[in-house]
Design a protein around this motif. Structure first.
Motif, short mmCIF file in Angstrom:
data_model
loop_
_atom_site.label_atom_id
_atom_site.label_comp_id
_atom_site.label_asym_id
_atom_site.label_seq_id
_atom_site.Cartn_x
_atom_site.Cartn_y
_atom_site.Cartn_z
N TYR A 1 38.70 -11.83 13.81
CA TYR A 1 39.24 -10.93 14.83
C TYR A 1 38.26 -10.68 15.97
O TYR A 1 38.64 -10.11 16.99
CB TYR A 1 39.67 -9.62 14.18
N GLY A 2 37.03 -11.13 15.79
CA GLY A 2 36.06 -10.97 16.87
C GLY A 2 36.03 -12.14 17.84
O GLY A 2 35.37 -12.08 18.88
N ASP B 1 37.69 -15.05 20.51
CA ASP B 1 38.82 -15.35 21.38
C ASP B 1 39.73 -16.32 20.65
O ASP B 1 39.27 -17.15 19.85
CB ASP B 1 38.35 -15.98 22.69
N TYR C 1 46.71 -9.74 15.79
CA TYR C 1 45.48 -9.83 16.58
C TYR C 1 45.41 -8.72 17.64
O TYR C 1 44.34 -8.14 17.87
CB TYR C 1 45.37 -11.19 17.25
N ARG D 1 44.21 -5.66 15.93
CA ARG D 1 42.90 -5.65 15.30
C ARG D 1 41.84 -6.48 16.02
O ARG D 1 40.65 -6.31 15.74
CB ARG D 1 43.03 -6.16 13.86
N GLY D 2 42.26 -7.36 16.91
CA GLY D 2 41.32 -8.27 17.54
C GLY D 2 40.50 -7.63 18.64
O GLY D 2 40.87 -6.60 19.21
N GLU D 3 39.41 -8.30 18.98
CA GLU D 3 38.47 -7.75 19.96
C GLU D 3 38.26 -8.66 21.15
O GLU D 3 37.48 -8.34 22.05
CB GLU D 3 37.12 -7.50 19.27
N GLY D 4 38.92 -9.81 21.19
CA GLY D 4 38.67 -10.77 22.25
C GLY D 4 39.88 -11.04 23.13
O GLY D 4 40.82 -10.25 23.19
N HIS E 1 49.00 -5.40 27.20
CA HIS E 1 47.67 -5.80 26.74
C HIS E 1 47.01 -6.69 27.80
O HIS E 1 47.42 -7.83 28.01
CB HIS E 1 47.76 -6.55 25.41
N ASN F 1 44.30 -8.18 27.67
CA ASN F 1 43.58 -9.33 27.09
C ASN F 1 44.51 -10.46 26.67
O ASN F 1 44.07 -11.42 26.04
CB ASN F 1 42.74 -8.89 25.90
#
Length: 251
Positions: free
Chosen positions: A112-113, A115, A135, A138-141, A168, A170
């Motif tokens: 999840y960290g 891309d 994602y 919970r994802g960060e990218g 979103h 991102n």
């Protein structure tokens, strides 16, 4: 283990895809988004038989598009001319019971960290949508969602995806049509042929791919040629001998 699920809603998603909301009482599904369940029934001899005899059990995989945590699963199923399971499901109505198998499969978000890119065609979009929702929670990218369809009429979940993209920052969204249409200013052709244009680099993100086997193979090869490490490409294609003629999460 199997579950008896009630059909609680049916929605015509595209001209040949219906969306079914199924509920299992007193149960909470706990699985990795991207995994599939099986629809199971006994073939009654109606429809195209192929290698299946009347009285035989038919088992076909379909991927829920909703997140786990409730007793409901949402399946989007395409009707195929020679598809036993798709014909069976397209005859289901609200109130009918459907037998489901346990969630299984190896397609799910790994890191999840990182891309990510989700690349799909046809009903291969179903695990991608589930993983995208996961994602985004919970994802960060950064995430780029790339989906290919025959034409605009057959783009599944377009409003849902555009709504997620508006919420979103991102998330980038790209649709590719295999057939040219008047007033369509987007991309034309096969999704795998556009990856080099969509990404400045492919070695800095994880790639998740789902569609017919030919598309999966070509996308893997394209990503490899563009410089994506093989260990960062996760793919699934429904082989015909595993799902029968025309059934499963492909187009």
């Amino acid at each position: 283990m199997t579950y008896s699920a009630e059909v609680v809603a049916v929605h015509q998603q595209t001209p040949d895809v219906k969306q079914f909301r199924l509920r299992v009482d007193d149960h909470e599904f706990d699985h990795d988004p991207g995994q599939h369940v099986t629809v199971q029934f006994t073939f009654d001899g109606e429809g195209t038989e192929g290698d299946v005899e009347p009285g035989e059990e038919v088992v076909r995989p379909y991927t829920p598009t909703n997140l786990p945590g409730t007793g409901e699963l949402t399946l989007a199923i395409k009707q195929y001319q020679d598809g036993l399971a798709s014909a069976y499901m397209h005859q289901r109505r609200v109130g009918d019971e459907v037998t489901l198998g346990e969630p299984e499969g190896d397609l799910h978000v790994r890191e999840y960290g990182n891309d990510v890119a989700f690349v799909s065609t046809g009903t291969g979009i179903t695990p991608m949508l589930a993983m995208l929702r996961d994602y985004l929670d919970r994802g960060e990218g950064h995430v780029h969602f790339v989906h290919g369809a025959r034409d605009r009429e057959h783009v599944m979940f377009r409003e849902t995806l555009e709504g997620l993209a508006s919420e979103h920052a991102n998330l980038d969204l790209t649709f590719v049509l295999s057939e040219s249409e008047p007033s369509w200013n987007g991309r034309i052709g096969h999704v795998q042929d556009h990856l080099g244009d969509l990404f400045d680099a492919v070695d800095d993100r994880d790639h998740y791919v789902c569609g017919v086997p030919e598309m999966v193979v070509e996308t893997r090869e394209t990503l490899h040629d563009l410089g994506a490490p093989d260990e960062r490409v996760y793919a699934e294609g429904w082989e015909s001998d595993a799902v029968g003629e025309g059934d499963g999460d492909d187009d």
